[in-house]
Design a protein around this motif. Structure first.
Motif, PDB file in Angstrom:
ATOM      1  N   ARG A 154       0.849  -1.208   0.000  1.00  0.00           N
ATOM      2  CA  ARG A 154       0.000   0.000   0.000  1.00  0.00           C
ATOM      3  C   ARG A 154       0.875   1.243   0.000  1.00  0.00           C
ATOM      4  O   ARG A 154       1.102   1.900   1.019  1.00  0.00           O
ATOM      5  N   ILE A 155       1.357   1.582  -1.169  1.00  0.00           N
ATOM      6  CA  ILE A 155       2.255   2.723  -1.349  1.00  0.00           C
ATOM      7  C   ILE A 155       1.466   3.884  -1.952  1.00  0.00           C
ATOM      8  O   ILE A 155       0.798   3.730  -2.978  1.00  0.00           O
ATOM      9  N   ALA A 156       1.546   5.046  -1.315  1.00  0.00           N
ATOM     10  CA  ALA A 156       0.872   6.254  -1.805  1.00  0.00           C
ATOM     11  C   ALA A 156       1.907   7.349  -2.005  1.00  0.00           C
ATOM     12  O   ALA A 156       2.706   7.626  -1.117  1.00  0.00           O
ATOM     13  N   THR A 157       1.913   7.963  -3.179  1.00  0.00           N
ATOM     14  CA  THR A 157       2.868   9.028  -3.481  1.00  0.00           C
ATOM     15  C   THR A 157       2.141  10.332  -3.769  1.00  0.00           C
ATOM     16  O   THR A 157       1.097  10.347  -4.426  1.00  0.00           O
ATOM     17  N   PHE A 158       2.708  11.422  -3.261  1.00  0.00           N
ATOM     18  CA  PHE A 158       2.119  12.750  -3.421  1.00  0.00           C
ATOM     19  C   PHE A 158       3.167  13.739  -3.931  1.00  0.00           C
ATOM     20  O   PHE A 158       4.281  13.808  -3.396  1.00  0.00           O
ATOM     21  N   ASP A 159       2.797  14.488  -4.937  1.00  0.00           N
ATOM     22  CA  ASP A 159       3.578  15.679  -5.282  1.00  0.00           C
ATOM     23  C   ASP A 159       3.454  16.653  -4.110  1.00  0.00           C
ATOM     24  O   ASP A 159       2.545  16.537  -3.280  1.00  0.00           O
ATOM     25  N   ASN A 160       4.359  17.634  -4.043  1.00  0.00           N
ATOM     26  CA  ASN A 160       4.294  18.605  -2.947  1.00  0.00           C
ATOM     27  C   ASN A 160       3.713  19.947  -3.388  1.00  0.00           C
ATOM     28  O   ASN A 160       2.620  20.321  -2.987  1.00  0.00           O
ATOM     29  N   ASP A 161       4.431  20.674  -4.245  1.00  0.00           N
ATOM     30  CA  ASP A 161       4.003  22.019  -4.654  1.00  0.00           C
ATOM     31  C   ASP A 161       2.676  21.960  -5.406  1.00  0.00           C
ATOM     32  O   ASP A 161       2.555  21.331  -6.458  1.00  0.00           O
ATOM     33  N   GLY A 162       1.663  22.615  -4.863  1.00  0.00           N
ATOM     34  CA  GLY A 162       0.354  22.655  -5.501  1.00  0.00           C
ATOM     35  C   GLY A 162      -0.515  21.454  -5.208  1.00  0.00           C
ATOM     36  O   GLY A 162      -1.695  21.443  -5.565  1.00  0.00           O
ATOM     37  N   THR A 163       0.055  20.439  -4.533  1.00  0.00           N
ATOM     38  CA  THR A 163      -0.710  19.247  -4.179  1.00  0.00           C
ATOM     39  C   THR A 163      -0.897  19.150  -2.673  1.00  0.00           C
ATOM     40  O   THR A 163      -1.998  18.882  -2.187  1.00  0.00           O
ATOM     41  N   LEU A 164       0.173  19.385  -1.922  1.00  0.00           N
ATOM     42  CA  LEU A 164       0.090  19.363  -0.463  1.00  0.00           C
ATOM     43  C   LEU A 164       0.146  20.762   0.142  1.00  0.00           C
ATOM     44  O   LEU A 164      -0.359  20.980   1.242  1.00  0.00           O
ATOM     45  N   TRP A 165       0.814  21.688  -0.548  1.00  0.00           N
ATOM     46  CA  TRP A 165       0.788  23.084  -0.104  1.00  0.00           C
ATOM     47  C   TRP A 165       0.725  23.989  -1.323  1.00  0.00           C
ATOM     48  O   TRP A 165       0.876  23.536  -2.456  1.00  0.00           O
ATOM     49  N   SER A 166       0.465  25.251  -1.108  1.00  0.00           N
ATOM     50  CA  SER A 166       0.287  26.199  -2.202  1.00  0.00           C
ATOM     51  C   SER A 166       1.589  26.378  -2.973  1.00  0.00           C
ATOM     52  O   SER A 166       2.676  26.054  -2.472  1.00  0.00           O
ATOM     53  N   ARG A 222      13.859   4.054  -7.994  1.00  0.00           N
ATOM     54  CA  ARG A 222      15.175   4.053  -7.356  1.00  0.00           C
ATOM     55  C   ARG A 222      15.084   4.072  -5.834  1.00  0.00           C
ATOM     56  O   ARG A 222      15.799   3.349  -5.148  1.00  0.00           O
ATOM     57  N   PHE A 223      14.186   4.872  -5.305  1.00  0.00           N
ATOM     58  CA  PHE A 223      14.179   5.102  -3.858  1.00  0.00           C
ATOM     59  C   PHE A 223      13.082   4.346  -3.089  1.00  0.00           C
ATOM     60  O   PHE A 223      13.212   4.148  -1.883  1.00  0.00           O
ATOM     61  N   ILE A 224      12.010   3.952  -3.775  1.00  0.00           N
ATOM     62  CA  ILE A 224      10.952   3.208  -3.098  1.00  0.00           C
ATOM     63  C   ILE A 224      11.025   1.729  -3.456  1.00  0.00           C
ATOM     64  O   ILE A 224      10.944   0.865  -2.593  1.00  0.00           O
ATOM     65  N   GLY A 225      11.157   1.453  -4.741  1.00  0.00           N
ATOM     66  CA  GLY A 225      11.274   0.060  -5.171  1.00  0.00           C
ATOM     67  C   GLY A 225       9.955  -0.655  -5.341  1.00  0.00           C
ATOM     68  O   GLY A 225       9.917  -1.835  -5.662  1.00  0.00           O
ATOM     69  N   ARG A 226       8.846   0.033  -5.136  1.00  0.00           N
ATOM     70  CA  ARG A 226       7.506  -0.501  -5.373  1.00  0.00           C
ATOM     71  C   ARG A 226       6.700   0.534  -6.158  1.00  0.00           C
ATOM     72  O   ARG A 226       6.815   1.730  -5.898  1.00  0.00           O
ATOM     73  N   ARG A 227       5.883   0.045  -7.064  1.00  0.00           N
ATOM     74  CA  ARG A 227       4.997   0.945  -7.804  1.00  0.00           C
ATOM     75  C   ARG A 227       3.843   1.369  -6.893  1.00  0.00           C
ATOM     76  O   ARG A 227       3.242   0.523  -6.209  1.00  0.00           O
ATOM     77  N   PRO A 228       3.514   2.655  -6.840  1.00  0.00           N
ATOM     78  CA  PRO A 228       2.384   3.093  -5.987  1.00  0.00           C
ATOM     79  C   PRO A 228       1.077   2.510  -6.486  1.00  0.00           C
ATOM     80  O   PRO A 228       0.909   2.227  -7.676  1.00  0.00           O
ATOM     81  N   ILE A 229       0.127   2.352  -5.564  1.00  0.00           N
ATOM     82  CA  ILE A 229      -1.242   2.029  -5.964  1.00  0.00           C
ATOM     83  C   ILE A 229      -2.132   3.269  -5.833  1.00  0.00           C
ATOM     84  O   ILE A 229      -3.280   3.261  -6.273  1.00  0.00           O
ATOM     85  N   PHE A 230      -1.563   4.337  -5.260  1.00  0.00           N
ATOM     86  CA  PHE A 230      -2.307   5.574  -5.008  1.00  0.00           C
ATOM     87  C   PHE A 230      -1.350   6.734  -5.262  1.00  0.00           C
ATOM     88  O   PHE A 230      -0.244   6.766  -4.708  1.00  0.00           O
ATOM     89  N   ALA A 231      -1.740   7.669  -6.123  1.00  0.00           N
ATOM     90  CA  ALA A 231      -0.859   8.805  -6.427  1.00  0.00           C
ATOM     91  C   ALA A 231      -1.682  10.062  -6.638  1.00  0.00           C
ATOM     92  O   ALA A 231      -2.775  10.019  -7.210  1.00  0.00           O
ATOM     93  N   PHE A 232      -1.151  11.184  -6.155  1.00  0.00           N
ATOM     94  CA  PHE A 232      -1.833  12.474  -6.280  1.00  0.00           C
ATOM     95  C   PHE A 232      -0.854  13.520  -6.797  1.00  0.00           C
ATOM     96  O   PHE A 232       0.283  13.605  -6.335  1.00  0.00           O
ATOM     97  N   GLY A 233      -1.309  14.309  -7.766  1.00  0.00           N
ATOM     98  CA  GLY A 233      -0.514  15.417  -8.282  1.00  0.00           C
ATOM     99  C   GLY A 233      -1.414  16.595  -8.579  1.00  0.00           C
ATOM    100  O   GLY A 233      -2.593  16.605  -8.222  1.00  0.00           O
ATOM    101  N   ASN A 234      -0.859  17.604  -9.271  1.00  0.00           N
ATOM    102  CA  ASN A 234      -1.684  18.758  -9.631  1.00  0.00           C
ATOM    103  C   ASN A 234      -1.274  19.405 -10.941  1.00  0.00           C
ATOM    104  O   ASN A 234      -1.887  20.380 -11.360  1.00  0.00           O
TER     105      ASN A 234
END
Length: 329
Positions: A62-74, A248-260
């Motif tokens: 259960r890997i979830a990846t999020f962009d930061n700029d514009g996705t988690l903060w302004s 490279r850094f996680i080694g698993r494909r996400p099943i949940f991803a959010f961007g903007n």
């Protein structure tokens, strides 16, 4: 009804209202308006966390990846890391008299925003490199923490870390409560993000992936080892770089991803291409009153191709104005 009886009925009604108001909400996504977007999130989480269900996913996956700029903060009117770099260059200017005659530093120090804009991406990269290189990683981390604690947003007058999105903070907590491991995968500098993300998002440094410069090991004059930042770019974690960084850094494909933005498109595509249940989300900035409204024509956080593909393929597109009860904490 006698006056005394009316008064007793009224007091009873008020006490019931007060009691109801005092009860904590059981809704983990209480800043999200009820509707298709919120339901798509809760339905997905239910599907992948229900043992015996066809879409069940083991906790380790259960890997979830999020962009930061514009996705988690302004991210408007400019990326916050750019504001940090500009402030850093201004503070460093007394030690660099040559900048008074050297562009793009001259434009920045003179307050000539037209000339600074004319220097384009190359000019901004020079400013960022100057603000980030030469220091040890510990010195740089300290400078970031100091800036975060004192700098204020030009429109909202609040610390930048107060311009995180309340609905997304709730989403991060909701996912973790359901066995997800949450990662930030951002085009921003990894060493700019790591000093404050655990406190603000609950995401530890080892789960923050970002762009990075070359760092060199050295022994200091005091005989202690140190890592010193250089101006050479090592890895850019944006666009096609995001799936590469995840691999490279996680080694698993996400099943949940959010961007903007279009810079997140490849991360969303990489997530969608996996087997089993998948969730791809896009924050669409539509609220000029509470935050900003922008997409296809914006120079910061441009959302064009990703919006087209997300709409066509049925990804979850969050309309900030319609889907969020509140924006900032």
């Amino acid at each position: 009804m006698p006056t005394r009886r009316r008064l007793l009925v009224l007091l009873f009604a008020l006490s019931v209202i007060d009691l109801a108001a005092a009860q904590p909400s059981t809704d983990p996504l209480q800043s999200w308006n009820d509707g298709a977007v919120k339901k798509s999130i809760t339905d997905f989480v239910s599907r992948v966390t229900t043992e015996g269900a066809p879409d069940f996913v083991p906790v380790a996956e259960r890997i979830a990846t999020f962009d930061n700029d514009g996705t988690l903060w302004s991210e408007q009117p400019a990326y916050f890391q750019a504001a940090f770099a500009i402030d850093r260059v201004k503070a460093m200017a007394p030690q660099h008299p040559e900048w008074k005659k050297q562009q793009p530093f001259k434009a920045l120090l003179d307050g000539d925003m037209k000339a600074l804009a004319a220097s384009g991406q190359r000019g901004m990269l020079q400013i960022v490199a100057a603000a980030h290189s030469g220091m040890t990683t510990d010195e740089f981390s300290k400078s970031v923490v100091e800036w975060i604690s004192t700098a204020r947003h030009p429109r909202f007058g609040r610390p930048y870390t107060q311009l995180v999105y309340q609905p997304m903070l709730e989403l991060l907590a909701y996912l973790r409560a359901n066995g997800f491991k949450t990662f930030v995968v951002s085009g921003g500098g990894v060493e700019f993000m790591r000093p404050w993300m655990e406190k603000v998002y609950g995401i530890p440094p080892e789960q923050v992936i970002g762009s990075s410069g070359v760092v060199k090991f050295e022994m200091g004059a005091d005989g202690k080892p140190a890592l010193r930042k250089t101006s050479k770019i090592e890895f850019v974690d944006d666009n096609q770089g995001k799936p590469v960084g995840i691999n490279r850094f996680i080694g698993r494909r996400p099943i949940f991803a959010f961007g903007n933005s279009d810079g997140d498109l490849q991360m969303l595509q990489w997530t969608a291409a996996g087997k089993g249940a998948r969730f791809m989300g896009i924050v669409h900035h539509t609220d000029a009153e509470r935050e900003y409204a922008y997409d296809r024509q914006s120079k910061v956080g441009k959302l064009d191709k990703a919006l087209n593909e997300g709409t066509a393929k049925g990804w979850t597109v969050v309309d900030m104005k319609q889907d969020w009860k509140t924006v900032f904490p």
